[in-house]
Design a protein around this motif. Structure first.
Motif: not given
Length: 260
Positions: A233-243, A212-215, A217-224
């Motif tokens: 509802a959405g698929i994101y490459q981490k390099s394409e979207i800021s936190m 549940h904690n995006i803070f 998840v975000y630092p260690v993943v490649d996609r979300l």
């Protein structure tokens, strides 16, 4: 739905048009989901979004409704089950860690898969020495105070997660599922756990990180992947979207059920 750039290659695991219905409740609806080799995928969504059902489908607890397909390394798998998923190298690390707290580290590392001597006895010396090597090489324990004979109950939460993750990688897990691994951990323990998660990628393996904690998840993943009411509802490459942008989109999904 926002679609990210698709990684190259064949997915380790792929769900195609997967739905899951329980009575009159449809927990998943036409979900497409994939994890690629050497990739850590974050799975986000509010309570009731369908995260648990999706993960239990990947684990083999749930079979998709008719019309849904599960593919592993490019092969469609029709006899999907917990045993089949385990045979293919899918390991799950639960938030309660599934360790025997009163047993030493070496016992936990090899539990259920203990090597034996040529006389059929447990090869305790091998398990102790292998556990010492894994603790040093993969878990970063260099202090003489941390020993394979240490009882798990004496370890911190982050260190326990490290044992569980290292155990999965040692037994050649192709895909590690992390079910809210940082719940109840201190700041220091959380950082150690996230370092262990990053080690999965370093080892060339893949992972699904549910939290549940995006803070975290975000630092260690490649996609979300963002789930909402059983749909992607959405698929994101981490390099394409800021936190910050991702947080805003998650708020929007929670309010409206749509990214549009």
């Amino acid at each position: 739905m926002t679609q990210t750039t698709t990684p190259p290659g064949t997915p380790v695991i792929e769900l195609r048009n997967v739905s899951k219905t329980f009575g009159e409740v449809r927990s998943l609806s036409g979900v497409d989901f994939a994890v690629y080799p050497g990739e850590i995928v974050g799975l986000l969504g509010d309570n009731g979004a369908g995260k648990s059902t999706l993960v239990k489908t990947v684990m083999g607890f749930h079979a998709p409704d008719p019309g849904g397909e599960i593919w592993f390394n490019g092969e469609r798998i029709d006899d999907w089950s917990v045993a089949r998923a385990r045979d293919l190298g899918i390991e799950t690390i639960y938030q309660e860690r599934a360790l025997c707290e009163k047993q030493p580290i070496w016992r936990n590392m090899f539990m259920g898969r203990e090597p034996r001597t040529k006389w059929g006895l447990l090869d305790v010396a091998r398990m102790r020495s292998e556990s010492a090597r894994l603790m040093s090489d993969h878990m970063g324990f260099t202090s003489a105070a941390v020993h394979p004979d240490n009882v798990v109950a004496t370890m911190s939460g982050g260190e326990k997660q490290g044992v569980a993750i290292t155990r999965a990688l040692y037994f050649d897990a192709n895909l590690v599922i992390l079910d809210e691994p940082t719940v109840g951990l201190s700041l220091t323990e959380t950082k150690k756990t996230l370092d262990f998660v990053s080690g999965i990628k370093t080892a060339g393996k893949s992972a699904i990180f549910i939290d549940h904690n995006i803070f975290h998840v975000y630092p260690v993943v490649d996609r979300l992947y963002v789930l909402d009411r059983g749909k992607v509802a959405g698929i994101y490459q981490k390099s394409e979207i800021s936190m910050d942008d991702l947080i805003e989109r998650l708020y929007h999904v929670a309010r409206t059920g749509s990214l549009n």
